[in-house]
Design a protein around this motif. Sequence first.
Motif, PDB file in Angstrom:
ATOM      1  N   ASP A   1      -8.311   3.585   5.328  1.00 41.80           N
ATOM      2  CA  ASP A   1      -8.717   4.974   5.172  1.00 41.80           C
ATOM      3  C   ASP A   1      -8.064   5.483   3.896  1.00 41.80           C
ATOM      4  O   ASP A   1      -6.877   5.225   3.652  1.00 41.80           O
ATOM      5  N   VAL A   2      -8.817   6.206   3.070  1.00 45.54           N
ATOM      6  CA  VAL A   2      -8.276   6.657   1.785  1.00 45.54           C
ATOM      7  C   VAL A   2      -8.475   8.163   1.609  1.00 45.54           C
ATOM      8  O   VAL A   2      -9.432   8.739   2.139  1.00 45.54           O
ATOM      9  N   PRO A   3      -7.580   8.810   0.878  1.00 43.44           N
ATOM     10  CA  PRO A   3      -7.777  10.224   0.542  1.00 43.44           C
ATOM     11  C   PRO A   3      -9.023  10.387  -0.316  1.00 43.44           C
ATOM     12  O   PRO A   3      -9.443   9.444  -1.003  1.00 43.44           O
ATOM     13  N   PHE A   4      -9.588  11.559  -0.304  1.00 46.93           N
ATOM     14  CA  PHE A   4     -10.828  11.831  -1.027  1.00 46.93           C
ATOM     15  C   PHE A   4     -10.721  11.482  -2.511  1.00 46.93           C
ATOM     16  O   PHE A   4     -11.655  10.963  -3.104  1.00 46.93           O
TER      17      PHE A   4
ATOM     18  N   LYS B   1     -12.908   5.176   6.251  1.00 52.03           N
ATOM     19  CA  LYS B   1     -12.952   6.625   6.354  1.00 52.03           C
ATOM     20  C   LYS B   1     -12.350   7.266   5.113  1.00 52.03           C
ATOM     21  O   LYS B   1     -11.373   6.754   4.560  1.00 52.03           O
ATOM     22  N   ILE B   2     -12.966   8.347   4.661  1.00 54.60           N
ATOM     23  CA  ILE B   2     -12.413   9.129   3.553  1.00 54.60           C
ATOM     24  C   ILE B   2     -11.734  10.353   4.138  1.00 54.60           C
ATOM     25  O   ILE B   2     -12.356  11.135   4.864  1.00 54.60           O
ATOM     26  N   ILE B   3     -10.459  10.498   3.846  1.00 52.18           N
ATOM     27  CA  ILE B   3      -9.662  11.573   4.421  1.00 52.18           C
ATOM     28  C   ILE B   3      -9.779  12.800   3.532  1.00 52.18           C
ATOM     29  O   ILE B   3      -9.445  12.760   2.340  1.00 52.18           O
ATOM     30  N   VAL B   4     -10.241  13.885   4.105  1.00 55.18           N
ATOM     31  CA  VAL B   4     -10.341  15.136   3.373  1.00 55.18           C
ATOM     32  C   VAL B   4      -9.287  16.083   3.919  1.00 55.18           C
ATOM     33  O   VAL B   4      -9.314  16.439   5.107  1.00 55.18           O
TER      34      VAL B   4
ATOM     35  N   ILE C   1       0.840  -1.205   0.000  1.00 55.86           N
ATOM     36  CA  ILE C   1       0.000   0.000   0.000  1.00 55.86           C
ATOM     37  C   ILE C   1       0.873   1.253   0.000  1.00 55.86           C
ATOM     38  O   ILE C   1       0.582   2.229  -0.693  1.00 55.86           O
ATOM     39  N   GLY C   2       1.964   1.215   0.768  1.00 62.68           N
ATOM     40  CA  GLY C   2       2.868   2.351   0.795  1.00 62.68           C
ATOM     41  C   GLY C   2       3.504   2.619  -0.556  1.00 62.68           C
ATOM     42  O   GLY C   2       3.695   3.776  -0.950  1.00 62.68           O
ATOM     43  N   GLU C   3       3.822   1.546  -1.287  1.00 65.53           N
ATOM     44  CA  GLU C   3       4.379   1.710  -2.623  1.00 65.53           C
ATOM     45  C   GLU C   3       3.327   2.245  -3.592  1.00 65.53           C
ATOM     46  O   GLU C   3       3.635   3.020  -4.490  1.00 65.53           O
ATOM     47  N   PHE C   4       2.081   1.838  -3.380  1.00 68.14           N
ATOM     48  CA  PHE C   4       0.999   2.262  -4.282  1.00 68.14           C
ATOM     49  C   PHE C   4       0.578   3.705  -4.009  1.00 68.14           C
ATOM     50  O   PHE C   4       0.471   4.514  -4.932  1.00 68.14           O
ATOM     51  N   ASP C   5       0.343   4.031  -2.729  1.00 71.00           N
ATOM     52  CA  ASP C   5      -0.076   5.384  -2.360  1.00 71.00           C
ATOM     53  C   ASP C   5       0.162   5.555  -0.859  1.00 71.00           C
ATOM     54  O   ASP C   5      -0.518   4.947  -0.031  1.00 71.00           O
ATOM     55  N   LYS C   6       1.116   6.414  -0.502  1.00 71.66           N
ATOM     56  CA  LYS C   6       1.489   6.594   0.896  1.00 71.66           C
ATOM     57  C   LYS C   6       0.382   7.209   1.738  1.00 71.66           C
ATOM     58  O   LYS C   6       0.430   7.162   2.967  1.00 71.66           O
ATOM     59  N   LYS C   7      -0.613   7.792   1.092  1.00 67.82           N
ATOM     60  CA  LYS C   7      -1.695   8.444   1.841  1.00 67.82           C
ATOM     61  C   LYS C   7      -2.759   7.458   2.313  1.00 67.82           C
ATOM     62  O   LYS C   7      -3.587   7.789   3.149  1.00 67.82           O
ATOM     63  N   ILE C   8      -2.757   6.240   1.755  1.00 68.03           N
ATOM     64  CA  ILE C   8      -3.728   5.225   2.176  1.00 68.03           C
ATOM     65  C   ILE C   8      -3.244   4.576   3.471  1.00 68.03           C
ATOM     66  O   ILE C   8      -2.082   4.190   3.589  1.00 68.03           O
ATOM     67  N   ILE C   9      -4.134   4.441   4.441  1.00 70.44           N
ATOM     68  CA  ILE C   9      -3.788   3.886   5.751  1.00 70.44           C
ATOM     69  C   ILE C   9      -4.465   2.532   5.927  1.00 70.44           C
ATOM     70  O   ILE C   9      -5.691   2.417   5.808  1.00 70.44           O
ATOM     71  N   LEU C  10      -3.678   1.502   6.205  1.00 77.01           N
ATOM     72  CA  LEU C  10      -4.221   0.176   6.495  1.00 77.01           C
ATOM     73  C   LEU C  10      -4.549   0.092   7.977  1.00 77.01           C
ATOM     74  O   LEU C  10      -3.672   0.202   8.826  1.00 77.01           O
ATOM     75  N   LYS C  11      -5.827  -0.118   8.311  1.00 79.50           N
ATOM     76  CA  LYS C  11      -6.258  -0.144   9.706  1.00 79.50           C
ATOM     77  C   LYS C  11      -6.423  -1.558  10.246  1.00 79.50           C
ATOM     78  O   LYS C  11      -6.211  -1.817  11.427  1.00 79.50           O
ATOM     79  N   LYS C  12      -6.823  -2.477   9.361  1.00 82.98           N
ATOM     80  CA  LYS C  12      -7.077  -3.834   9.842  1.00 82.98           C
ATOM     81  C   LYS C  12      -6.962  -4.814   8.679  1.00 82.98           C
ATOM     82  O   LYS C  12      -7.270  -4.475   7.541  1.00 82.98           O
TER      83      LYS C  12
END
Length: 289
Positions: free
Chosen positions: A246-249, A285-288, A216-227
């Motif tokens: 959780d993903v950016p808008f 969650k969508i991160i704005v 996920i970090g290689e794909f998009d550092k803004k995406i957060i893996l929670k579980k």
Amino acid sequence: MFFLGNLFHTIKGFRIFALVGESGTGKSYRAQLLAQEYKIKLIIDDGLLIEGDRILAGKSAKLAQNFLGSLRIALFDDKEHRDQVAKMLHKNKTKKVLILGTSVKMVNKIAARLQIPQPEKIIYIEEIARKEEIDLAKRSRQLEGKHVIPVSSFAVKNNYPEIFHGKITLMRKRKNPVLQDSTSPIEKSVVRPLYTKIEARKISEEALKELAEKSIGEFDKKIILKKITTQKHEENKSYSLELTIDVPFDSQQVQNIEQLKKFITYTIEKYAAVSIESITVIIDKIIVE
């Protein structure tokens, strides 16, 4: 050390090509034929810089003790490793390079880390191999754990005797729009990576989570893996994953999520030597910003 700071300005004359395809589809098997067709002398594959049937620099990802270590080697995470390969690229008079990778994002990252231009031409494995050939390569990888290094058996035996398994000699017998008939045989080495020798290939949930986070970090550092939850299918030794993120808008679109799932699947299957049957993604969650 001045070298890497000035490297980009000194190798603008390089022409970079890329061969892209899923893990285990036969990229390394066909790399030399493709290089021969485009008159490319240098190949970058799984941490190695290869010229003809020789290893010029680098270290093989097949020597890693685990799949995460293998991923880091293939992506030139280690500064000493990438400096060594970049320096050899800088000194070499050859101006054409072929980079192998599982995605365009991966080959672009490798090029950036070695401070060489981004590929000017992307060639997909489906363009130079039939579907049945790709399927056969996938089955061989999944069932037997065999990998190919596109150099001679002599070079691999001398450098990596602990992973050497055998050799194959390839003669081109049929014409292809991209790969024309070869006039000489090409020898390749078959190896069994150290990380595929783990008994029963048992992967813990913690290890899968770590690799998923890395992907996920290689794909998009803004995406957060929670579980992450896992399910193992004993009948075919594969895994299903359920990821809560959780993903950016601007990353919630269906096509972006599908690309993320494919990238995670390719990465885990390549570096964990296990099969992923399915991945379910739940957006919590969508991160704005």
